[in-house]
Structure formats: C-alpha cells, structure tokens
Design a protein around this motif. Structure first.
Motif, mmCIF file in Angstrom:
data_model
loop_
_atom_site.group_PDB
_atom_site.id
_atom_site.type_symbol
_atom_site.label_atom_id
_atom_site.label_comp_id
_atom_site.label_asym_id
_atom_site.label_seq_id
_atom_site.Cartn_x
_atom_site.Cartn_y
_atom_site.Cartn_z
ATOM 1 N N THR A 95 81.039 23.629 -74.951
ATOM 2 C CA THR A 95 80.332 24.225 -73.814
ATOM 3 C C THR A 95 80.754 23.484 -72.547
ATOM 4 O OG1 THR A 95 78.463 22.775 -74.304
ATOM 5 C CG2 THR A 95 78.287 25.037 -75.081
ATOM 6 N N LYS A 96 80.856 24.229 -71.472
ATOM 7 C CA LYS A 96 81.336 23.650 -70.222
ATOM 8 C C LYS A 96 80.211 22.890 -69.539
ATOM 9 C CE LYS A 96 84.082 25.153 -66.267
ATOM 10 N NZ LYS A 96 84.665 26.323 -65.618
ATOM 11 N N ARG A 97 80.537 21.683 -69.067
ATOM 12 C CA ARG A 97 79.593 20.892 -68.280
ATOM 13 C C ARG A 97 79.763 21.232 -66.802
ATOM 14 N NH1 ARG A 97 77.981 16.360 -71.277
ATOM 15 N NH2 ARG A 97 77.078 15.448 -69.414
ATOM 16 N N LEU A 103 78.668 27.139 -62.423
ATOM 17 C CA LEU A 103 78.975 27.718 -63.745
ATOM 18 C C LEU A 103 78.799 29.239 -63.680
ATOM 19 C CD1 LEU A 103 77.119 25.086 -65.975
ATOM 20 C CD2 LEU A 103 79.603 25.407 -65.806
ATOM 21 N N ASP A 107 81.257 31.419 -68.289
ATOM 22 C CA ASP A 107 81.087 30.094 -68.897
ATOM 23 C C ASP A 107 79.899 30.108 -69.867
ATOM 24 O OD1 ASP A 107 83.172 29.044 -67.339
ATOM 25 O OD2 ASP A 107 81.807 28.488 -65.709
ATOM 26 N N ARG A 192 87.068 14.378 -77.067
ATOM 27 C CA ARG A 192 86.350 14.822 -75.870
ATOM 28 C C ARG A 192 85.760 13.625 -75.104
ATOM 29 N NH1 ARG A 192 81.700 19.203 -76.461
ATOM 30 N NH2 ARG A 192 82.585 19.253 -78.541
#
Ligand SMILES: NC(=O)c1ccc[n+]([C@@H]2O[C@H](COP(=O)([O-])OP(=O)(O)OC[C@H]3O[C@@H](n4cnc5c(N)ncnc54)[C@H](OP(=O)(O)O)[C@@H]3O)[C@@H](O)[C@H]2O)c1
Length: 260
Positions: A95-97, A103, A107, A192
């Motif tokens: 998941t995108k931070r 966002l 996203d 990551r």
C-alpha cells in the motif's frame, strides 16, 4: 516441539520475498508442502527448488492477486497439485504511504485490491477445503491497523479491515471448524524497510546505523523485527497444539503498540 504440521499443505501469498518468503520456507522446514504465490516467477521458482531440496513439494503460482479470477485459480491449482489444503497465509500486500491529500483514488483502489480483496477472495475460495481438513487462515495485517499514522492511511485502514475480517470469519469458523487468526507485525527488516532506511540516509547524510537508530527511537522500540520471527509465529499459530487460538490478532511489534 513437534508442531504437527508435517505432510500438511499451505498456500502462502507474497512468497517471492520478505515476510512471505520466510513463512513459506519455515512451513516447509516443518514438513508442509507449499503453494507459492506472487507475480514474479523467478524468485518463486528459486524458492520452489529450495523447498524441493528439503524433500517437500512446492508449486510456484505466478499470478497478480488484484485480478479477481486469480484466487480461485490458485486454490484449484493447489488442490490439484498438492491434494488438500490445511493453511492459507494471506500475506501479499503493498500500500502506498504519503500525504492523504496527495493519494489518489487509484492508490486507494490498488491497495485495497491486493491486500483486502485479495485476502477476501483467497479466503472465500479456500474455505471449503479448509473446512474439509479443519484447517486455518492466518492473515499478516500490520500494527498500523491499530494506531493511526497520518502517512499510512491506506495501509492502516486496510490492516484494520483485515483485523475485523479475522474476527468475523473466526466467528463463522467456530461453527465450521476453521480457525482464523491474524498477526500485526511492527516494522520488519525486509527490502521495503531497507529502501526506507536508504532514503533516510540519502536525505540526512547520516550513517546507516544512525538512521536505523533514529527510526528505532521514533517507534520507541529496542529494535525492529526479522521476517523469520513472523514465520516462527505463523508456524506456531498454525499448529493444532494451540487450536484454542481463534479470532486472535497478535501484535508482533517489539512493544510498539501500547494500547490494549
Ligand atoms: N515489512 C514490514 O515492516 C511490515 C510491517 C507490517 C505489516 N507488513 C505486511 O506484511 C506483508 C509482507 O510484507 P513485506 O515487507 O514482506 O512485503 P514485500 O517485501 O514488499 O513483499 C510483498 C510480497 O507480495 C507480493 N505481491 C505484491 N503485489 C502482488 C500482487 N499484485 N499479486 C501477487 N503478489 C503480490 C510480492 O511479490 P511480487 O512483487 O513478485 O508480486 C512479494 O512477494 C504485507 O502485507 C505488509 O503489509 C509488513
């Protein structure tokens, strides 16, 4: 301690690297046969060969779990190749931070498509086979689902949803003989994590050790976790030795979560 997992069958999603890779290997070391799921074929094939060398069977299933048809295909192929299913580990997630206002809908949809809907569809497809064996589901959520973080709105809310899904399906599983549990890791030292660490090094010009210490202090923990620790916990939670464990969402975060 014999966990009683020998000759049983697991599916591990996100098995090509990081936490999922460690889980798949650990389960094979406990004697399980394992279906390995992720998009990249080569790392799955490499892990399949490693598990083969342990004398266990493995199948590499390169699919994109955001595809709504993929989970049913994974479960059917596993049943065909390995003959049964005792454990589903829902681990794949990305998941995108970032800044909530930056966002996009895409996203959000992307994060949910993989980590929540992928887990929902995998669990739905696997459920009848798990019922047949008295098996279990373990989802790797994340402690960001328990404590809000302005930079982690997508991942945090997905993880919270997975926690509730665990409780709800555990309720169903009581009647149907399927155990459903989840793990909330804190920060685990995967690729990551190393990318985040390198970014901090580049931004601040400090050493890697100093950057680690800054991150560690910000999270108020003594150290971060290792993929093998999550894998060990999965193996224990999957064991029939603690079959009373049902609907548990277990923090594995070095004490970072301080609320009940
Ligand atoms: N690392 C942490 O600090 C941490 C903390 C809390 C929770 N978690 C959770 O733990 C899980 C594993 O984390 P990780 O750090 O090990 O992640 P990772 O290193 O980024 O690995 C993610 C795995 O998911 C697979 N994957 C990604 N997109 C996919 C897709 N569309 N379809 C199928 N597979 C896909 C990846 O393989 P391919 O790219 O080959 O598809 C890879 O095997 C995630 O759900 C994460 O949210 C991690």
């Amino acid at each position: 301690m014999d966990l009683g997992l020998a000759d049983k069958v697991a599916i591990v999603t996100g098995a090509s690297r990081g936490i999922g890779h460690a889980i798949a290997l650990r389960l094979a070391q406990e004697g399980m046969h394992v279906a390995l799921v992720a998009r990249s074929r080569e790392p799955l094939e490499a892990l399949r060969r490693e598990i083969d060398a342990l004398g266990r069977e493995a199948v590499a299933l390169p699919v994109d779990l955001r595809d709504p048809a993929a989970p049913a295909h994974v479960v059917a192929t596993t049943a065909g190749a390995l003959g049964r299913l005792d454990l589903l580990v829902n681990n794949a997630g990305a998941t995108k931070r970032g800044d909530f206002l930056a966002l996009t809908d895409d996203d959000w949809a992307d994060g949910y498509a993989l980590k929540l809907f992928g887990a929902v569809r995998m669990t739905r497809a696997a459920w009848p086979l798990l019922q047949a064996t008295g098996g279990s589901v373990i989802s790797i959520a994340g402690n960001g689902g328990r404590t809000g973080d302005r930079e982690f709105t997508i991942g945090g809310s997905v993880n919270a949803a997975l926690g509730l899904l665990t409780k709800a399906l555990a309720d169903r599983g009581i009647a149907e003989g399927v155990r459903v549990n989840a793990i909330n890791p804190g920060i685990v030292e995967t690729d990551r994590f190393r990318t985040r660490l390198q970014r901090l090094v580049a931004e601040t010009g400090v050493s890697e050790a100093a950057a680690y210490d800054t991150m560690r202090a910000a999270h108020r923990v003594a150290r971060f976790g290792r993929p093998e620790e999550v894998a060990d916990l999965v193996a224990v939670m999957a064991s029939g030795r603690i079959a009373y464990l049902q609907g548990a969402v277990v923090d594995l975060d070095g004490g970072e979560t301080r609320t009940l």
